[in-house]
Write an enzyme that holds these catalytic residues in place. Structure first.
Site: not given
Ligand code: CAA
Length: 294
Positions: A119, A140, A152, A190
């Site tokens: 990342s 990424h 990415e 990031n």
């Molecule tokens: N693995 C697989 N599927 C998952 C999951 C996981 N860990 N967590 C949630 N899901 C799926 C659920 O099964 C659900 O699927 P369906 O729509 O098919 O039923 C869907 O995601 C939505 O989940 P929830 O209804 O339980 O919860 P939510 O609507 O709050 O969504 C979330 C959860 C997808 C995590 C959402 O909150 C989100 O998009 N959050 C932001 C995530 C984000 O910003 N990620 C980037 C982080 S930065 C990064 O990764 C880069 C780095 O280098 C640090």
């Protein structure tokens, strides 16, 4: 040469997610961990995610079985030597990554593309450990990998266009949307996200708003799926701290410097969801803000 066999280095949160989406997209996928217990944990996570997808009728039981059938776990690095593309997703430690890349470079055929899911480290710093910098790029992914649409694709000054084209096609085969980024620490997302997360900590640290209000503000005001402090707990405070330090060392800009509160929370073992406590405490039924003495 077409990409058919995928190798994934590391079966943690990111490695397991990457392996899962590769297997679901029809690729024969081999995942390597350093110890069997880490493989078991990662495979348990993949099984649980696929089981949930079946329960929600997103995939059929046959698709679940087929995806699991395409996945193979190993603790031997040489088991990745027959892969067309190897994606590294191990800890953000250049020495550990480069040791694996140098070994893979020696054992893989000429056509194999090596990629890193880092990342924040620059891709060239890893490509330099191999004799194939033209067949080396960044891929990424975002957490949770099965849900997040973006990858990415990072082109270094030495990556060939042929490598980028092959990886671009591969991302699309995973049903992901690739974007092209230059090889600069933090790439695109990031570079923008880390200062935002660190600023949210500064706002809390300076007593300008409560954790809940900061999160509500960004959720309801900008339609972010999670507020920044919840996202920090989700990504991991330790992970974010490491990324921020790498970016600070690269750019020497204050906006990438981890605020003292973040450092203290890491010293206290408040890593976020993974440790049960971060900006919120996850020990009860619903998360509640952690008392940070502010
Ligand atoms: N693995 C697989 N599927 C998952 C999951 C996981 N860990 N967590 C949630 N899901 C799926 C659920 O099964 C659900 O699927 P369906 O729509 O098919 O039923 C869907 O995601 C939505 O989940 P929830 O209804 O339980 O919860 P939510 O609507 O709050 O969504 C979330 C959860 C997808 C995590 C959402 O909150 C989100 O998009 N959050 C932001 C995530 C984000 O910003 N990620 C980037 C982080 S930065 C990064 O990764 C880069 C780095 O280098 C640090």
């Amino acid at each position: 040469m077409a990409i058919k066999k995928i190798g994934v280095l590391g079966c943690g949160l990111m490695g397991a997610g990457i392996a899962q989406v590769c297997a679901q997209a029809g690729f024969a996928t081999t995942v390597r961990e350093i110890e069997q217990k880490f493989l078991d944990k990662g495979f348990g996570f993949i099984e649980k995610t696929l089981r949930r997808a079946v329960e929600k009728e997103k995939i059929t039981p046959a698709q679940q079985r087929e995806a699991m059938g395409r996945l193979r776990g190993t603790i031997k690095l040489e088991d990745l030597s027959g892969c067309d593309l190897i994606i590294e997703a191990v800890v953000e430690n250049l020495e550990i990554k480069n040791e694996a890349f140098a070994a893979l470079d020696k054992m893989c055929p000429a056509h194999t593309i090596l990629a890193s899911n880092t990342s924040s480290l620059t891709i060239m710093a890893m490509a330099a450990a191999t004799k194939r910098p033209d067949r080396f790029c960044g891929l990424h992914f975002f957490n949770p990998v099965p849900v997040m649409a973006l990858v990415e694709v990072i082109k270094t000054i030495a990556t060939s266009q042929k490598t980028i084209d092959a990886c671009w096609k591969f991302c699309k085969q995973l049903s992901k949307t690739p974007i092209l980024a230059k090889d600069t620490s933090g790439f695109i997302v990031n570079r923008l996200l880390i200062p935002l997360l660190l600023d949210a900590v500064r706002v809390l640290e300076q007593g300008l708003a409560s954790a809940e209000d900061i999160d509500q503000g960004m959720k309801l005001g900008l339609n972010h799926p999670m507020g920044p402090l919840t996202l920090l707990d989700f990504v991991g405070l330790d992970t974010t701290y490491n990324i921020a330090n790498i970016m600070f060392n690269e750019f020497r800009e204050q906006r990438f410097a981890p605020p003292p509160l973040l450092t203290k929370m890491i010293l206290a073992g408040y890593y976020g969801r993974k440790s049960g406590k971060g900006f919120y405490d996850y020990s009860g039924e619903e998360p509640v803000p952690t008392d940070l003495g502010i």
